[in-house]
Design an enzyme around this catalytic site. Structure first.
Site, mmCIF file in Angstrom:
data_model
loop_
_atom_site.group_PDB
_atom_site.id
_atom_site.type_symbol
_atom_site.label_atom_id
_atom_site.label_comp_id
_atom_site.label_asym_id
_atom_site.label_seq_id
_atom_site.Cartn_x
_atom_site.Cartn_y
_atom_site.Cartn_z
ATOM 1 N N GLY A 240 34.133 -22.571 0.236
ATOM 2 C CA GLY A 240 35.287 -23.257 -0.349
ATOM 3 C C GLY A 240 36.499 -23.100 0.539
ATOM 4 O O GLY A 240 36.381 -22.864 1.744
ATOM 5 N N SER A 241 37.667 -23.197 -0.060
ATOM 6 C CA SER A 241 38.914 -23.182 0.703
ATOM 7 C C SER A 241 39.220 -21.778 1.239
ATOM 8 O O SER A 241 38.714 -20.770 0.723
ATOM 9 C CB SER A 241 40.054 -23.627 -0.209
ATOM 10 O OG SER A 241 40.099 -22.779 -1.338
ATOM 11 N N GLY A 245 38.648 -17.973 -0.256
ATOM 12 C CA GLY A 245 37.983 -16.944 0.542
ATOM 13 C C GLY A 245 38.805 -15.669 0.634
ATOM 14 O O GLY A 245 38.261 -14.556 0.622
ATOM 15 N N GLU A 262 32.143 -19.083 3.855
ATOM 16 C CA GLU A 262 32.089 -20.368 4.579
ATOM 17 C C GLU A 262 33.287 -21.161 4.098
ATOM 18 O O GLU A 262 33.235 -21.814 3.048
ATOM 19 C CB GLU A 262 30.782 -21.109 4.239
ATOM 20 C CG GLU A 262 29.518 -20.376 4.671
ATOM 21 C CD GLU A 262 29.195 -20.563 6.152
ATOM 22 O OE1 GLU A 262 29.911 -21.295 6.852
ATOM 23 O OE2 GLU A 262 28.216 -19.941 6.601
ATOM 24 N N CYS A 296 33.673 -30.046 5.359
ATOM 25 C CA CYS A 296 34.349 -28.935 6.030
ATOM 26 C C CYS A 296 34.413 -29.199 7.523
ATOM 27 O O CYS A 296 35.296 -28.715 8.213
ATOM 28 C CB CYS A 296 33.632 -27.627 5.736
ATOM 29 S SG CYS A 296 31.865 -27.714 6.041
HETATM 30 P P1 NAD Z 1 37.759 -24.379 -3.742
HETATM 31 O O1 NAD Z 1 38.175 -23.246 -2.910
HETATM 32 O O2 NAD Z 1 38.746 -25.006 -4.638
HETATM 33 O O3 NAD Z 1 36.512 -23.951 -4.665
HETATM 34 C C1 NAD Z 1 35.294 -23.513 -4.108
HETATM 35 C C2 NAD Z 1 34.537 -22.691 -5.117
HETATM 36 O O4 NAD Z 1 35.207 -21.445 -5.273
HETATM 37 C C3 NAD Z 1 34.467 -23.314 -6.518
HETATM 38 O O5 NAD Z 1 33.205 -23.066 -7.072
HETATM 39 C C4 NAD Z 1 35.536 -22.560 -7.249
HETATM 40 O O6 NAD Z 1 35.342 -22.552 -8.636
HETATM 41 C C5 NAD Z 1 35.352 -21.176 -6.649
HETATM 42 N N1 NAD Z 1 36.476 -20.257 -6.820
HETATM 43 C C6 NAD Z 1 37.789 -20.497 -6.618
HETATM 44 N N2 NAD Z 1 38.521 -19.391 -6.897
HETATM 45 C C7 NAD Z 1 37.637 -18.431 -7.278
HETATM 46 C C8 NAD Z 1 37.771 -17.079 -7.688
HETATM 47 N N3 NAD Z 1 38.965 -16.487 -7.776
HETATM 48 N N4 NAD Z 1 36.666 -16.378 -7.993
HETATM 49 C C9 NAD Z 1 35.448 -16.956 -7.893
HETATM 50 N N5 NAD Z 1 35.250 -18.247 -7.534
HETATM 51 C C10 NAD Z 1 36.340 -18.975 -7.218
HETATM 52 O O7 NAD Z 1 37.153 -25.490 -2.737
HETATM 53 P P2 NAD Z 1 36.716 -26.978 -3.035
HETATM 54 O O8 NAD Z 1 37.924 -27.835 -3.211
HETATM 55 O O9 NAD Z 1 35.638 -27.037 -4.058
HETATM 56 O O10 NAD Z 1 35.994 -27.362 -1.638
HETATM 57 C C11 NAD Z 1 36.696 -27.768 -0.504
HETATM 58 C C12 NAD Z 1 36.900 -26.631 0.483
HETATM 59 O O11 NAD Z 1 35.652 -26.017 0.800
HETATM 60 C C13 NAD Z 1 37.462 -27.107 1.807
HETATM 61 O O12 NAD Z 1 38.412 -26.181 2.265
HETATM 62 C C14 NAD Z 1 36.243 -27.117 2.720
HETATM 63 O O13 NAD Z 1 36.536 -27.031 4.089
HETATM 64 C C15 NAD Z 1 35.498 -25.931 2.220
HETATM 65 N N6 NAD Z 1 34.075 -26.002 2.561
HETATM 66 C C16 NAD Z 1 33.626 -25.177 3.560
HETATM 67 C C17 NAD Z 1 32.298 -25.254 3.952
HETATM 68 C C18 NAD Z 1 31.780 -24.388 5.071
HETATM 69 O O14 NAD Z 1 30.558 -24.283 5.199
HETATM 70 N N7 NAD Z 1 32.618 -23.765 5.879
HETATM 71 C C19 NAD Z 1 31.418 -26.130 3.310
HETATM 72 C C20 NAD Z 1 31.914 -26.931 2.289
HETATM 73 C C21 NAD Z 1 33.251 -26.858 1.928
#
Ligand code: NAD
Length: 516
Positions: A240-241, A245, A262, A296
């Site tokens: 995720g973002s 992370g 990731e 991503c």
């Molecule tokens: P996001 O960070 O909003 O959410 C990602 C996941 O994290 C969701 O399941 C969310 O519920 C969970 N999450 C958020 N806060 C949390 C917490 N405090 N505790 C536990 N879980 C939590 O991201 P998004 O908008 O769904 O996805 C887009 C982002 O993901 C972009 O920044 C993109 O670059 C990144 N991404 C990275 C990769 C990679 O392999 N590097 C792959 C896909 C997406």
């Protein structure tokens, strides 16, 4: 009720509400509504897990792990083989459901499920290759070896944009390694999650293995935070973002657990004057607009040598005129919608900031005029893929951020060292590409001393997106340092044990120490 839900039994699923009100909020009503981003219509509601549900799932995961780790690895591979085949049987429909809920075009939806099938195949082979090493002992009549052991239940947290394959990368490898998975998906994509997980769980159950693949769907407060703080998950794999992370990384570090992160990317393409410009153009357009800029690995920055910049930008602008935007499930569409209205607003904010900072809009730049769309898509979250040229001094601070939308910022450079330095100047370090006809430039970009691209992925004459599963996938710096998918990524899902065996009769100490 959409036919695709019935295809996966979701119409009768106990946690699905087939006629959601559309105004339910997860925190208040305990229901999350999944919307079709192309039409703005609700598809179905999903009941959320409570803390008690989370506890029950986690207990089941702990018990299942104790059974599953005793199954010989190649037998675990056999379960994964059948799961991969089950996905093969539903490839098109599962890919279409993914497109319906997430908004990527059908070809990409199907491609994503194919990625899960590919990693399942890879994992089957890996199940017979969980190799350790033997090494010579310095003591007589002693043997030394390293072995890899199952780790435990893995918490898999996924982003909305790859709602099937990111789980697949983790779950298929974790399963052959002897781990069980509990999947916490994004609340934007609960339906594809349920459909995907049910298939894996059904196959494993039919083969006598319950609870190897489970799901918890809930808010970050109720479920996410509980999972990352829970010592019963020795590994949290989170995609995720960067913001997410940082939080997940610090909570897991507090309990000295392991994280596989990731995170966000801000990926660049460098085009040298000796490049095949047709190839560079096609690859850059796909990299920048594919998945509506929500990968991503999306190409977000383009560095053009000054001698080709004007011509390339003109060609880019005319290529953007031909991009067909529309229903992701219709043949011929190249770009679908953004995921939500708030994603459209982020797009608009970034474009406004770029304008203020002296950027020039070369293509797109706004929300798509609804009158250009068929009536059923007018409430969808469509934007025009956008190209913005930086001012002459290349100062465009908004380009240092990842905006999850199809915006490509274009810069000009004089020599390759300058281009590489600019490429490396962002916080993230996921994917990078160079287009060149010269092996000297290509090797400079890949310099083994590490002075070239600072990213986890580096491409020569290919765009930044579209990784194959055979290599390890992931990025450096704020992208989190994790590696998933191919190569030796399986080691993240196991614990290493160094074993020393004395098969003689003497008491011998290492380093020649005498203790008599
Ligand atoms: P996001 O960070 O909003 O959410 C990602 C996941 O994290 C969701 O399941 C969310 O519920 C969970 N999450 C958020 N806060 C949390 C917490 N405090 N505790 C536990 N879980 C939590 O991201 P998004 O908008 O769904 O996805 C887009 C982002 O993901 C972009 O920044 C993109 O670059 C990144 N991404 C990275 C990769 C990679 O392999 N590097 C792959 C896909 C997406």
């Amino acid at each position: 009720m959409h036919d695709l839900l019935a295809r996966f039994g979701l119409d009768k699923h106990p946690r699905i509400i087939t006629d959601p009100r559309g105004d339910e909020t997860p925190e208040k009503d305990g229901v999350v509504v999944s919307f079709n981003p192309a039409t703005g219509e609700p598809i179905a509601g999903v009941r959320l897990d409570t803390p008690e549900d989370y506890e029950q799932v986690t207990r089941k995961a702990v018990a299942a792990f104790d059974r599953w780790r005793r199954v010989p690895a190649p037998k675990r591979g056999e379960v994964v083989r059948r799961i991969g085949n089950a996905y093969r049987d539903v490839l098109h429909d599962l890919g279409s459901l993914l497109s319906l809920e997430m908004g990527k075009i059908r070809a990409e939806g199907i491609g994503e499920v194919q990625e899960t099938i590919d990693i399942a195949d890879f994992a089957v082979g890996q199940s017979r290759m969980l190799y350790g090493k033997t090494m010579p002992s310095e003591r007589p009549l002693h043997a030394m070896k390293e072995q890899w052991l199952p780790l435990g239940p893995v918490g898999v947290i996924t982003a909305f944009n790859f709602p099937n394959a990111v789980w697949g990368w983790n779950a298929m490898l974790a399963a052959v390694c002897g781990d069980v998975c509990v999947w916490k998906p994004s609340l934007l994509t609960p339906l594809i999650t349920l459909a995907t997980n049910e298939i894996a769980q059904r196959i494993a159950s039919e083969m006598g293995h319950e609870d190897i693949f489970q799901v918890v769907i809930g808010t970050d407060d109720v479920v996410g935070e509980r999972m990352i703080a829970d010592r019963r998950y020795p590994l949290i794999s989170a995609t995720g973002s960067c913001r997410m992370g940082r939080r997940v990384g610090s909570v897991v570090a507090q309990r000295l657990g392991r994280c596989l992160l990731e995170l966000g990317g801000n990926n660049a393409v460098i085009v040298e004057p000796d490049a095949d410009l047709d190839l560079a153009l096609k690859s850059t357009v796909f990299g920048a607009v594919g998945t509506c800029g929500q990968r991503c690995t999306t190409s977000r920055r383009l560095y053009l040598h000054e001698s080709i910049a004007d011509e390339f930008v003109t060609r880019l602008a005319s290529a953007y005129q031909t991009i067909r935007i529309g229903d992701p499930l219709s043949d011929g569409t190249l770009v679908g919608p953004l995921i939500t209205e708030s994603a459209v607003q982020s797009f608009e904010r970034a474009v406004a900031a770029a304008r203020e900072q002296g950027g020039t809009i070369v293509a797109g730049g706004s929300r798509l005029d609804p009158s250009h769309l068929p009536a059923n898509l007018r409430a969808g979250h469509f934007v025009s893929p956008t190209v913005i040229r930086a001012p002459r001094n290349n100062h465009l601070p908004i380009a240092m951020e990842e905006t999850f939308a199809p915006i490509l910022y274009v810069f000009t450079y004089r020599d390759l060292d300058e281009a590489i330095a600019m490429q490396n100047s962002v916080d993230q370090g996921l994917s990078s590409a160079i287009f060149t006809g010269s092996s000297r430039s290509a090797e400079r970009f890949l310099d083994p001393a590490g002075t070239g691209s600072d990213c986890g992925l580096a491409y020569v004459n290919l765009g930044t997106s579209g990784a194959e599963i055979g290599g390890a996938f992931g990025g450096e710096k704020d992208t989190g340092g994790g590696r998933e998918s191919g190569s030796d990524s399986w080691k993240a899902y196991m614990r290493r044990q160094t074993c020393t065996i004395n098969f003689g009769e003497t008491f011998a100490l290492a380093q020649g120490i005498r203790f008599e």
